[in-house]
Every structure is written in structure tokens, then in C-alpha cells.
Enzyme design. Structure first.
Site, PDB file in Angstrom:
ATOM      1  N   VAL A  45     -12.285  37.078 -43.875  1.00  0.00           N
ATOM      2  CA  VAL A  45     -11.646  37.477 -42.616  1.00  0.00           C
ATOM      3  C   VAL A  45     -10.539  38.503 -42.861  1.00  0.00           C
ATOM      4  O   VAL A  45     -10.492  39.566 -42.232  1.00  0.00           O
ATOM      5  CB  VAL A  45     -11.077  36.237 -41.880  1.00  0.00           C
ATOM      6  CG1 VAL A  45     -10.239  36.649 -40.678  1.00  0.00           C
ATOM      7  CG2 VAL A  45     -12.205  35.308 -41.455  1.00  0.00           C
ATOM      8  N   PHE A  66     -14.088  36.802 -34.462  1.00  0.00           N
ATOM      9  CA  PHE A  66     -15.460  36.370 -34.202  1.00  0.00           C
ATOM     10  C   PHE A  66     -16.395  37.128 -35.144  1.00  0.00           C
ATOM     11  O   PHE A  66     -17.347  37.757 -34.726  1.00  0.00           O
ATOM     12  CB  PHE A  66     -15.817  36.586 -32.723  1.00  0.00           C
ATOM     13  CG  PHE A  66     -14.952  35.738 -31.812  1.00  0.00           C
ATOM     14  CD1 PHE A  66     -15.294  34.422 -31.554  1.00  0.00           C
ATOM     15  CD2 PHE A  66     -13.781  36.233 -31.280  1.00  0.00           C
ATOM     16  CE1 PHE A  66     -14.480  33.617 -30.764  1.00  0.00           C
ATOM     17  CE2 PHE A  66     -12.957  35.442 -30.485  1.00  0.00           C
ATOM     18  CZ  PHE A  66     -13.311  34.127 -30.225  1.00  0.00           C
ATOM     19  N   LEU A 101     -31.203  30.098 -31.528  1.00  0.00           N
ATOM     20  CA  LEU A 101     -32.249  29.128 -31.218  1.00  0.00           C
ATOM     21  C   LEU A 101     -33.256  29.071 -32.360  1.00  0.00           C
ATOM     22  O   LEU A 101     -34.401  28.695 -32.157  1.00  0.00           O
ATOM     23  CB  LEU A 101     -32.949  29.506 -29.908  1.00  0.00           C
ATOM     24  CG  LEU A 101     -32.136  29.345 -28.623  1.00  0.00           C
ATOM     25  CD1 LEU A 101     -32.960  29.768 -27.418  1.00  0.00           C
ATOM     26  CD2 LEU A 101     -31.659  27.913 -28.430  1.00  0.00           C
ATOM     27  N   GLY A 151     -34.333  24.993 -37.904  1.00  0.00           N
ATOM     28  CA  GLY A 151     -34.402  24.983 -39.368  1.00  0.00           C
ATOM     29  C   GLY A 151     -33.757  23.731 -39.920  1.00  0.00           C
ATOM     30  O   GLY A 151     -33.727  22.682 -39.256  1.00  0.00           O
ATOM     31  N   CYS A 196     -17.573  27.888 -41.731  1.00  0.00           N
ATOM     32  CA  CYS A 196     -17.004  27.944 -40.373  1.00  0.00           C
ATOM     33  C   CYS A 196     -17.458  26.805 -39.467  1.00  0.00           C
ATOM     34  O   CYS A 196     -16.636  26.017 -38.995  1.00  0.00           O
ATOM     35  CB  CYS A 196     -17.322  29.288 -39.736  1.00  0.00           C
ATOM     36  SG  CYS A 196     -16.740  30.646 -40.737  1.00  0.00           S
ATOM     37  N   LYS A 241     -16.477  23.233 -40.800  1.00  0.00           N
ATOM     38  CA  LYS A 241     -15.095  22.782 -40.624  1.00  0.00           C
ATOM     39  C   LYS A 241     -14.690  22.774 -39.140  1.00  0.00           C
ATOM     40  O   LYS A 241     -13.944  21.904 -38.704  1.00  0.00           O
ATOM     41  CB  LYS A 241     -14.129  23.615 -41.468  1.00  0.00           C
ATOM     42  CG  LYS A 241     -13.783  24.978 -40.917  1.00  0.00           C
ATOM     43  CD  LYS A 241     -12.769  25.695 -41.790  1.00  0.00           C
ATOM     44  CE  LYS A 241     -12.677  27.160 -41.442  1.00  0.00           C
ATOM     45  NZ  LYS A 241     -12.240  27.485 -40.096  1.00  0.00           N
ATOM     46  N   LYS A 279     -26.465  31.620 -45.671  1.00  0.00           N
ATOM     47  CA  LYS A 279     -27.343  32.398 -44.790  1.00  0.00           C
ATOM     48  C   LYS A 279     -27.621  33.722 -45.489  1.00  0.00           C
ATOM     49  O   LYS A 279     -26.941  34.044 -46.467  1.00  0.00           O
ATOM     50  CB  LYS A 279     -26.712  32.600 -43.413  1.00  0.00           C
ATOM     51  CG  LYS A 279     -25.486  33.493 -43.400  1.00  0.00           C
ATOM     52  CD  LYS A 279     -25.058  33.735 -41.973  1.00  0.00           C
ATOM     53  CE  LYS A 279     -24.099  34.895 -41.871  1.00  0.00           C
ATOM     54  NZ  LYS A 279     -23.670  35.178 -40.527  1.00  0.00           N
ATOM     55  N   ARG A 333     -20.307  28.485 -49.746  1.00  0.00           N
ATOM     56  CA  ARG A 333     -19.529  27.342 -49.249  1.00  0.00           C
ATOM     57  C   ARG A 333     -20.339  26.570 -48.206  1.00  0.00           C
ATOM     58  O   ARG A 333     -20.865  27.149 -47.275  1.00  0.00           O
ATOM     59  CB  ARG A 333     -18.208  27.825 -48.628  1.00  0.00           C
ATOM     60  CG  ARG A 333     -17.170  28.236 -49.660  1.00  0.00           C
ATOM     61  CD  ARG A 333     -15.944  28.786 -48.999  1.00  0.00           C
ATOM     62  NE  ARG A 333     -16.245  29.989 -48.219  1.00  0.00           N
ATOM     63  CZ  ARG A 333     -15.412  30.556 -47.356  1.00  0.00           C
ATOM     64  NH1 ARG A 333     -14.228  30.031 -47.136  1.00  0.00           N
ATOM     65  NH2 ARG A 333     -15.765  31.641 -46.701  1.00  0.00           N
TER      66      ARG A 333
END
Ligand code: UGA
Length: 439
Positions: A11, A148, A251, A254, A261, A264, A321, A328
Site C-alpha cells: 500500500v 482500494f 463471482l 473456487g 486483506c 484480516k 492470487k 500471505r
């Protein structure tokens, strides 16, 4: 404007580099000497699409230091971007933020605007403002400005944001923030700029992240039911997406979400409810459903084998991803841990994070930088992350290289018709099983 950014994680660094790109002079501060050294050598310590290029393009406006005093004294605006990891009770750990706040207070020599970008429980900015202004010779104006950024597209999310949320009611900081973000609200960026009260800004981040996590948890439950009833989740989500109220994003069914993010923020939101005497039932359901979903593929593996001991498995995709070097809370970790507990021999493949995985697992697993090598002579393969390299992998090669071409796909990477044609055994989420062979 003279800006300082405290914390150069995903971030902080993205914020700093993009603020420099829109014309501000930015000093990045972090206690991690290695990160600062790497940045001073012109190299981003994290991978984020487009970040390195932007970092070099704006090098004259960016500086990196571990010395808080110099950076904080010079700045008119200080962004707080340190992490807020979960404590064991689910609450957000604010220690790193408070360390920064006390050091800002210690070193400040003039009035400043303090912008909290880290995700924090509602009311945190009030507390920070009180700490900073109690017995202080200078005035601190604290603003909530949640980010965001989605990892992998963080630079785009900062420069072309869906919205900029600024939480403050104080006239001075309203003016400063407007000026700071002006380049992004004008042509060509034209970002929607939403000025709200501080508590609503803090709440908006949790509300958005938890809603996205809820969509994922919900669609995964629908997918599980599809499997039981013979429906196909891909067809179902396609039909749902035509309803504009539902939309077509988040949507993808998986093995559930990972990453720091959502993991937590769902816990912290639930905790925030509890501390206010309110049970967020939908949020508790997300946490529970996702935990179960993270092991869904492994449950299927276990129902296909008498004993995993000594079986050779290829785990494909390790980052939480695609498009990020972050592991993490990656779903791959809990799956690899469980496979090892059952005595399986684990081969792992990832196009980006093998080194970080090595730090966690040492010689407990075998590392491969090609899928061909990772799946060789394996009894089965499990797909954890939908990297392009995996999605575009020739299905026939599973048959060519593996002992038995049995694939458990946690990210629905392949088309069922293609799986059928290539004669592999293919289990995915919320869709029909292709083939019968057992492990
Ligand atoms: C998330 C939010 O999307 C950002 O808006 C937010 O700013 C960020 O958290 C944050 O709080 O800083 P991020 O964690 O980078 O971003 O990644 P996402 O793209 O949201 O994915 C999170 C997880 O959900 C991944 O494991 C992904 O595989 C999973 N996911 C996502 C699904 O399982 N299905 C989907 O349809 C979408």
C-alpha cells in the site's frame, strides 16, 4: 506538495510512487533497512504491475530513508501506511500504526495533516488525533483515506481509482486533501472524489472488503450445491451477471479467498461488531464458510484415495492470487501443510514466489519453475492459483508427464469439454467431474 509515507509495503509504496507521479515530492520511511536499500538501488522490494517503471520514471521526486526525523519534519502531509495484521482474537493490531504516530509526534516541528491509509477500526483516527494533539505545540489534522488497491493492479487502482474517499470535517485538511488529489480528479483521470465524515470513511473500507468477501463465500456455497445437484456454477453465474444489481465480478467460485486483506478484514469487522455488542452474522458466516472452502479440494482428494502417504502431488500456483508475489494467507499454504501431514510428497510450482515459499518450507517440498517438471511422475495435481501459465497449459501434457493424469482444480481454469477431450480425470469446483480413475 511535500509528502512523507510511513511504511513501504504494497500500500505505502504504491501510494508514494503514484503521488510522485502526479507531481508531489515524496519521502518514503520504513524501519526495514533492506527494503530501503533496495529502493535506493532503484529496485522495488515487492512486485506490483508497473511499479518499478513508475518508480524509476519519478526517481527525482522520490527518496527513501530509515530516518524518520528528517522525513517527517519536511513533510506537510504524512501518509500512514503500515500494516494492521490480525491479533489472535481477530482484532486489528494497531501497534505498527501507533509506533509511527508517536514518532511523528516526537519529531514534528510544524502543523501537519496526517492521512491514515491503513485499514483501521472505526474510531482509530479519533484516537490518533487525540494522541498527537495532547500536550503538543503543533496542530495535527487527522484524515481517513482508505485505499482500494487490489494487488496486481494497485498502480491502476491508485491512478484511475473507482473512488477517492476522504474522511474529514475539518476545513484545513479538506483544502489540503483537495489540492493533494487535484491531479487525479481532473481530466484525464476524473476520479470520483467523495468527502465524508471520518468514521464513515473508516467504515467504508471494511464494508466494501467484507461485501466482496461475502460475494465470494456465497458463490462458493452455490457452487458446492451445484456439484450436489448437477448444475454448473459457470452457467449459473453467467445468468446471474446479466442482472445489473448483481454484476459479473467476484463471482468466481473456487477454493475460497486468501490474501492478507480479506482474511484480516473479515475477522476485524466481526470483532468490531462484538466490541459494539453486535454480532455481524453474515460476516461470521463468511469466515466460517471460507475456512471450510479452503480445504474443499483436499476433501475431494481424500475421498479419492485410500492413503495419501507416499503419494506424489504437484501443487500448481502458490501466491494468494495471480499477478502478485504475495503468499500471505495463501490457500496453498494450508493445503501444502495438510498434504505434508498426511505424508504426501509435495512438488510445488509457481512463476513468481518459489523463493518466498522456500523460506517457509525449506527442503520439506520440492521446487520447480516449470509445470512440466513439477508434474512429472505425480499421482495427482492440485491447482491453487489461476496464473496465465497454468490456465494456458496444454492439458495433454498432464497425460504425457504424470503417472496418472488426475487434476483437482481449485480455480476452474479449464473448460470441461477440453478436459474431456484430453482424457484427464478432472475435478473442479461447482461443475461435473470428468473421468473416473482413482488416485
Ligand atoms: C482486496 C480488495 O479487492 C481491494 O479492493 C482492497 O483494497 C484490498 O483487498 C485491500 O484491502 O487492500 P486483494 O486482497 O489484493 O484486494 O485481492 P482480491 O482480488 O480482492 O482477491 C482476494 C482473494 O479472493 C484472492 O484469493 C482471490 O483468488 C479470491 N477471489 C476473488 C475469489 O476466490 N473469487 C473471486 O471472484 C474474486
Amino acid at each position: 506538495m511535500e509528502v512523507a509515507v510511513a511504511g513501504v509495503g504494497y500500500v505505502g509504496l504504491t501510494t508514494a510512487v503514484c503521488l510522485a507521479d502526479i507531481g508531489h515530492t515524496v519521502a518514503c520511511v520504513d524501519i526495514d533497512k533492506n527494503k530501503i536499500k533496495s529502493l535506493n538501488d532503484g529496485k522495488s522490494p515487492i512486485y506490483e504491475n508497473g511499479l518499478n517503471e513508475l518508480l524509476n520514471k519519478n526517481k527525482d521526486r522520490l527518496s527513501y530513508t530509515t530516518e524518520e526525523k528528517k522525513a517527517y519534519q519536511k513533510a506537510d502531509v504524512i501518509f500512514v501506511c503500515t500494516g494492521t495484521p490480525s491479533r489472535s482474537n481477530g482484532s486489528a493490531n494497531l501497534d505498527y500504526i501507533l509506533d509511527v504516530v508517536y514518532s511523528i509526534k516526537k519529531f514534528s516541528n510544524k502543523d501537519k495533516v496526517i492521512v491514515v491509509k491503513s485499514t483501521v477500526p472505526v474510531g482509530t483516527c479519533d484516537k490518533i488525533e487525540k494522541i498527537l494533539n495532547d500536550n503538543s505545540r503543533h496542530k495535527f489534522y487527522v484524515v481517513s483515506n482508505p485505499e482500494f488497491f487490489s494487488q496486481g493492479s494497485a498502480v491502476k487502482d491508485m491512478l484511475l481509482p473507482s473512488r477517492i474517499i476522504v474522511g474529514t470535517e475539518d476545513l484545513y485538511s479538506i483544502e489540503v486533501m483537495k489540492k493533494l488529489y487535484e491531479p487525479l480528479t481532473k481530466i484525464p483521470y476524473c476520479a470520483p472524489y467523495l468527502l465524508v465524515d471520518r468514521r464513515s470513511a473508516e467504515m467504508s473500507k471494511y464494508a466494501a472488503n467484507n461485501f466482496l468477501a461475502l460475494k465470494i463465500a456465497y458463490i462458493n456455497e452455490v457452487a458446492n450445491l451445484c456439484e450436489m445437484t448437477g448444475a454448473d456454477i459457470k452457467e449459473v453465474t453467467k445468468t446471474m451477471s446479466y442482472d445489473k444489481r448483481i454484476g459479473d465480478s467476484f463471482l468466481n467460485a473456487g477454493i475460497g479467498f486468501g490474501g492478507s486483506c480479506f482474511t484480516k478484514d473479515t475477522k476485524a469487522f466481526s470483532y468490531l461488531g462484538k466490541t459494539n455488542g453486535y454480532e455481524m452474522k453474515t460476516v461470521s458466516a463468511i469466515v466460517e464458510a471460507n475456512k471450510k472452502q479452503n480445504l474443499k479440494l483436499l476433501d475431494e482428494v481424500l475421498s479419492n484415495v485410500d492413503n495419501l502417504n507416499g503419494k506424489k502431488v504437484a501443487v500448481l500456483g502458490l501466491s494468494f492470487k495471480p499477478g502478485t508475489d504475495d503468499i500471505r494467507e495463501s490457500v496453498s499454504i494450508i493445503n501444502v501443510d495438510t498434504l505434508l501431514e498426511y505424508g504426501a510428497e509435495v512438488n510445488v510450482y509457481d512463476p513468481m514466489v518459489l523463493d518466498s515459499f522456500k523460506k517457509l518450507y525449506g527442503d520439506k517440498v520440492s521446487y520447480y519453475d516449470t509445470i512440466d517438471e513439477a508434474i512429472k511422475k505425480c499421482d495427482f495435481a492440485m491447482i491453487m492459483t489461476e496464473w496465465d501459465e497454468i490456465v494456458s497449459y496444454d492439458l495433454n501434457k498432464y497425460r504425457k508427464y504424470m503417472k496418472k493424469p488426475i487434476i483437482f482444480d481449485g480455480r476452474n481454469c479449464y473448460n470441461l469439454e477440453d478436459a474431456k477431450k484430453s482424457k484427464i480425470v478432472y475435478y473442479s469446483i461447482g461443475r461435473k467431474k470428468i473421468g473416473k480413475d482413482k488416485i
